[in-house]
Scaffold this motif. Sequence first.
Motif, PDB file in Angstrom:
ATOM      1  N   ASP A  51       0.818  -1.205   0.000  1.00  0.00           N
ATOM      2  CA  ASP A  51       0.000   0.000   0.000  1.00  0.00           C
ATOM      3  C   ASP A  51       0.857   1.263   0.000  1.00  0.00           C
ATOM      4  OD1 ASP A  51      -2.319  -1.410  -0.111  1.00  0.00           O
ATOM      5  OD2 ASP A  51      -2.751  -1.268   2.036  1.00  0.00           O
ATOM      6  N   LYS A  53       3.417   1.878  -1.787  1.00  0.00           N
ATOM      7  CA  LYS A  53       3.706   2.250  -3.166  1.00  0.00           C
ATOM      8  C   LYS A  53       2.597   3.130  -3.738  1.00  0.00           C
ATOM      9  CE  LYS A  53       6.470  -1.803  -4.185  1.00  0.00           C
ATOM     10  NZ  LYS A  53       6.605  -3.004  -5.004  1.00  0.00           N
ATOM     11  N   LYS A  54       1.357   2.833  -3.388  1.00  0.00           N
ATOM     12  CA  LYS A  54       0.230   3.639  -3.851  1.00  0.00           C
ATOM     13  C   LYS A  54       0.281   5.042  -3.254  1.00  0.00           C
ATOM     14  CE  LYS A  54      -2.721  -0.402  -4.212  1.00  0.00           C
ATOM     15  NZ  LYS A  54      -3.858  -1.107  -3.619  1.00  0.00           N
ATOM     16  N   TRP A  55       0.650   5.141  -1.979  1.00  0.00           N
ATOM     17  CA  TRP A  55       0.712   6.424  -1.317  1.00  0.00           C
ATOM     18  C   TRP A  55       1.837   7.287  -1.873  1.00  0.00           C
ATOM     19  CZ3 TRP A  55       0.830   3.567   3.953  1.00  0.00           C
ATOM     20  CH2 TRP A  55      -0.428   3.046   4.221  1.00  0.00           C
ATOM     21  N   ASP A  57       2.958   7.366  -4.917  1.00  0.00           N
ATOM     22  CA  ASP A  57       2.597   7.868  -6.240  1.00  0.00           C
ATOM     23  C   ASP A  57       1.695   9.099  -6.155  1.00  0.00           C
ATOM     24  OD1 ASP A  57       4.102   5.877  -7.400  1.00  0.00           O
ATOM     25  OD2 ASP A  57       2.377   4.541  -7.704  1.00  0.00           O
ATOM     26  N   GLN A  58       0.994   9.253  -5.062  1.00  0.00           N
ATOM     27  CA  GLN A  58       0.081  10.381  -4.917  1.00  0.00           C
ATOM     28  C   GLN A  58       0.815  11.687  -4.611  1.00  0.00           C
ATOM     29  OE1 GLN A  58      -2.721   9.254  -1.956  1.00  0.00           O
ATOM     30  NE2 GLN A  58      -3.763   7.768  -3.245  1.00  0.00           N
TER      31      GLN A  58
END
Length: 59
Positions: A51, A53-55, A57-58
Amino acid sequence: MTKGCPLNSTIVLTYYIYVQAFQYYKVGYTAAMSWILFIIIFMIAMIQWKDQKKWQDQF
């Protein structure tokens, strides 16, 4: 802090493992519980790592 009192209502898993290992000498039982605890913590860490990695990218 409370050593699980009253009636073991505040005992945590790590303290329970410690008591079983060093008071009652149940080494095999505590080794199995320790591995299960390790697997649970490892799974939570892997979920957070994915998770993360998703944060990243933001931002």
